[in-house]
Motif scaffolding. Structure first.
Motif, PDB file in Angstrom:
ATOM      1  N   ASP A 102       0.265  43.656  12.064  1.00 56.80           N
ATOM      2  CA  ASP A 102      -0.034  43.473  13.770  1.00 56.80           C
ATOM      3  C   ASP A 102      -0.078  41.961  14.021  1.00 56.80           C
ATOM      4  OD1 ASP A 102      -1.218  42.668  16.060  1.00 56.80           O
ATOM      5  OD2 ASP A 102      -2.661  44.284  15.301  1.00 56.80           O
ATOM      6  N   THR A 148      -8.877  39.286  10.924  1.00 52.07           N
ATOM      7  CA  THR A 148      -9.327  40.490  11.890  1.00 52.07           C
ATOM      8  C   THR A 148      -9.805  39.443  13.000  1.00 52.07           C
ATOM      9  OG1 THR A 148     -10.570  42.387  12.121  1.00 52.07           O
ATOM     10  CG2 THR A 148     -10.688  40.538  10.483  1.00 52.07           C
ATOM     11  N   THR A 150      -6.505  41.684  14.278  1.00 51.34           N
ATOM     12  CA  THR A 150      -5.247  41.336  14.746  1.00 51.34           C
ATOM     13  C   THR A 150      -5.302  40.955  16.082  1.00 51.34           C
ATOM     14  OG1 THR A 150      -4.892  43.546  15.527  1.00 51.34           O
ATOM     15  CG2 THR A 150      -5.052  42.740  12.899  1.00 51.34           C
ATOM     16  N   ASN A 151      -3.819  40.281  16.268  1.00 49.90           N
ATOM     17  CA  ASN A 151      -3.277  39.430  17.239  1.00 49.90           C
ATOM     18  C   ASN A 151      -1.754  40.481  17.293  1.00 49.90           C
ATOM     19  OD1 ASN A 151      -2.851  38.066  19.242  1.00 49.90           O
ATOM     20  ND2 ASN A 151      -3.651  36.213  18.466  1.00 49.90           N
ATOM     21  N   PRO A 152      -1.256  40.586  18.236  1.00 52.60           N
ATOM     22  CA  PRO A 152      -2.123  41.156  19.288  1.00 52.60           C
ATOM     23  C   PRO A 152      -2.816  41.993  19.931  1.00 52.60           C
ATOM     24  CG  PRO A 152       0.282  41.862  19.974  1.00 52.60           C
ATOM     25  CD  PRO A 152       0.096  41.384  18.757  1.00 52.60           C
ATOM     26  N   MET A 153      -3.118  42.964  18.875  1.00 54.28           N
ATOM     27  CA  MET A 153      -3.629  44.759  18.964  1.00 54.28           C
ATOM     28  C   MET A 153      -4.643  45.034  19.131  1.00 54.28           C
ATOM     29  SD  MET A 153      -0.937  46.075  19.932  1.00 54.28           S
ATOM     30  CE  MET A 153      -1.567  47.603  20.299  1.00 54.28           C
ATOM     31  N   ASN A 155      -6.824  45.198  16.094  1.00 50.45           N
ATOM     32  CA  ASN A 155      -6.824  45.928  15.190  1.00 50.45           C
ATOM     33  C   ASN A 155      -8.665  44.968  14.431  1.00 50.45           C
ATOM     34  OD1 ASN A 155      -5.534  47.832  16.084  1.00 50.45           O
ATOM     35  ND2 ASN A 155      -3.928  46.833  15.331  1.00 50.45           N
TER      36      ASN A 155
END
Length: 177
Positions: A102, A148, A150-153, A155
């Motif tokens: 991610d 961290t 993350t991009n896009p989610m 997480n």
């Protein structure tokens, strides 16, 4: 005078790594907006030729960041992608990198479209579990690349857990935020 390491975070963030300006005595370094510096002859200068190679403002930032982090030096870049590229350029053909699945699209494209053609191998794995990262290690793994959140989610990756894995195996760790 207190040692800089004895200073509180706020004072360190403002003054860490800084010395008074030698030409004026200013406690805070000035911001230099110039792109070129006078030279008495080509290559004969006072330490600065062009801002793209060296700039007193950037040096002040780098020293300050190093002081805040307790490091020996810091390096500032004009963009995040320039920093990512510089780190990956430390690798050699045949080296392996583990990164999150991610990942910011620009980093993913830089890894797969540019650096893979030069022989750097990338694995993209879910990093929600440190065990998945450890299971992805290869004999030629030289770097673990964490982003961290993350991009896009968005997480969140456990930097400490990944750091312990990297340290146990003698692997470099980069954290992009």
């Amino acid at each position: 005078m207190k040692e800089k390491s004895d200073l509180g975070f706020g004072t360190l963030a403002v003054h860490g790594g800084q010395e008074p300006d030698p030409s004026t005595g200013a406690v805070m370094p000035p911001v230099y907006f110039t792109t070129t510096y006078a030279q008495s002859a080509p290559g004969d200068h006072k330490g600065y030729e062009y801002s793209r190679s060296k700039n007193p403002t950037r040096i002040a930032l780098e020293k300050n960041l190093a002081a805040i982090e307790g490091g020996k030096f810091g390096i500032a870049f004009g963009s995040g992608m320039a920093a990512v590229s510089a780190v990956i350029q430390l690798l050699k053909p045949g080296d392996h990198v583990i990164s999150t699945n991610d990942l910011y699209g620009g980093s993913y494209r830089l890894f797969t479209k540019v650096f893979e053609q030069y022989g750097v191998d990338f694995s993209f794995v879910p990093m929600g579990s440190a065990g998945e990262v450890e299971a992805s290690l290869k004999a030629n793994t030289k770097l673990i690349w964490v982003e961290t959140p993350t991009n896009p989610m968005l997480n969140i990756i456990d930097i400490q857990a990944i750091s312990e894995i990297a340290s146990a195996h003698g692997i470099h760790l980069a954290v992009d935020n």
